[in-house]
Write an enzyme that holds these catalytic residues in place. Structure first.
Site, PDB file in Angstrom:
ATOM      1  CG  HIS A  74      -0.199   0.733   7.577  1.00 50.30           C
ATOM      2  ND1 HIS A  74       0.820   0.242   8.366  1.00 50.30           N
ATOM      3  CD2 HIS A  74       0.463   1.326   6.757  1.00 50.30           C
ATOM      4  CE1 HIS A  74       1.797   0.862   8.206  1.00 50.30           C
ATOM      5  NE2 HIS A  74       1.755   1.883   6.878  1.00 50.30           N
ATOM      6  CD  GLU A  75      -1.034   2.106   3.025  1.00 52.62           C
ATOM      7  OE1 GLU A  75      -0.734   3.168   2.925  1.00 52.62           O
ATOM      8  OE2 GLU A  75      -0.118   1.331   3.167  1.00 52.62           O
ATOM      9  N   GLY A 110       0.916  -1.245   0.046  1.00 50.24           N
ATOM     10  CA  GLY A 110       0.126  -0.179   0.081  1.00 50.24           C
ATOM     11  C   GLY A 110       0.973   1.235  -0.050  1.00 50.24           C
ATOM     12  CB  CYS A 137       5.419   1.985   7.538  1.00 48.09           C
ATOM     13  SG  CYS A 137       4.941   3.484   6.468  1.00 48.09           S
ATOM     14  CG  LEU A 138       6.675   1.075   1.265  1.00 50.66           C
ATOM     15  CD1 LEU A 138       6.219   1.565   0.080  1.00 50.66           C
ATOM     16  CD2 LEU A 138       7.988  -0.054   1.134  1.00 50.66           C
ATOM     17  CD  GLN A 186       3.616   5.528   2.959  1.00 50.66           C
ATOM     18  OE1 GLN A 186       2.510   4.917   2.389  1.00 50.66           O
ATOM     19  NE2 GLN A 186       4.579   4.766   3.333  1.00 50.66           N
ATOM     20  CG  HIS A 192       0.499   6.693   5.664  1.00 54.71           C
ATOM     21  ND1 HIS A 192       1.623   6.895   6.386  1.00 54.71           N
ATOM     22  CD2 HIS A 192       0.685   5.180   5.601  1.00 54.71           C
ATOM     23  CE1 HIS A 192       2.705   5.919   6.320  1.00 54.71           C
ATOM     24  NE2 HIS A 192       1.839   4.849   5.932  1.00 54.71           N
TER      25      HIS A 192
END
Ligand code: NI
Length: 186
Positions: free
Chosen positions: A140-141, A45, A98-99, A50, A144
């Site tokens: 999670h997304e 995702g 997470c990226l 991000q 953000h």
């Protein structure tokens, strides 16, 4: 185009992202670029903050999880201006990464079920209920977009234990096999 990923400590990750207008310029390009960036960094995702854009949009492709979680196999979606209107079910722990936090993986407690309303790429409105892995990835997304990272949801003890690692991220002391943007803008 592949964007670099903004790393923990960068202020854009902490902003409340803004809704996207229907006439947002080049929205299709942004979405294609978000998928490309996500695939190039092996993410499941990716949320716009991000890649340094404080906009309420995230993309998901659960295909890589398909073997262990069959329901994720065709779970490829774009969420524009999403609203999680209900969270329910049990609070369950699950390992997350997470990226924007390369190298950090922690058990995170979240609700097991949610209801979300959003627009897709063609501006069709959706109202859906998810549970299990879908709910996990979406929550999670979604976080953000509100400037929340998964490490915010850890216990104070756990957060203290990884404080050194988080500090290292802000100083660029990490390895990632994708391009990144550090808090200092380097
Ligand atoms: Ni993330």
């Amino acid at each position: 185009m592949t964007y670099p990923i903004y790393v923990y400590g960068h202020p854009v990750l902490r902003k409340i992202a803004k809704d996207i207008e229907k006439d947002h310029p080049d929205l299709d390009t942004l979405i294609a670029d978000m998928f490309e960036t996500m695939y190039n960094s092996d993410g499941l995702g990716l949320a716009a903050p991000q890649i340094g854009k404080s906009l309420r949009i995230f993309v998901i492709d659960g295909e890589p999880l398909g073997e262990d979680h069959p329901e994720m196999k065709d779970f490829k979606k774009v969420y524009i201006n999403p609203r999680v209107v209900e969270r329910k079910g049990e609070i369950v722990p699950m390992n997350e990464g997470c990226l924007s936090l390369p190298g950090i993986h922690e058990e995170v407690d979240r609700e097991s079920e949610l209801r979300i309303q959003y627009y897709d790429q063609e501006w069709n409105y959706h109202d859906e209920v998810y549970n299990g892995y879908k709910a996990r990835v979406v929550l999670h997304e979604y976080d953000h977009l509100d400037g929340v990272l998964f490490t915010d949801r850890l216990s104070p003890l756990r957060r203290r234990l990884i404080k050194g690692k988080l500090n290292d991220l802000t100083r660029g002391k990490f390895t990632a096999d994708y391009r990144t943007v550090l808090p200092a803008g380097k």
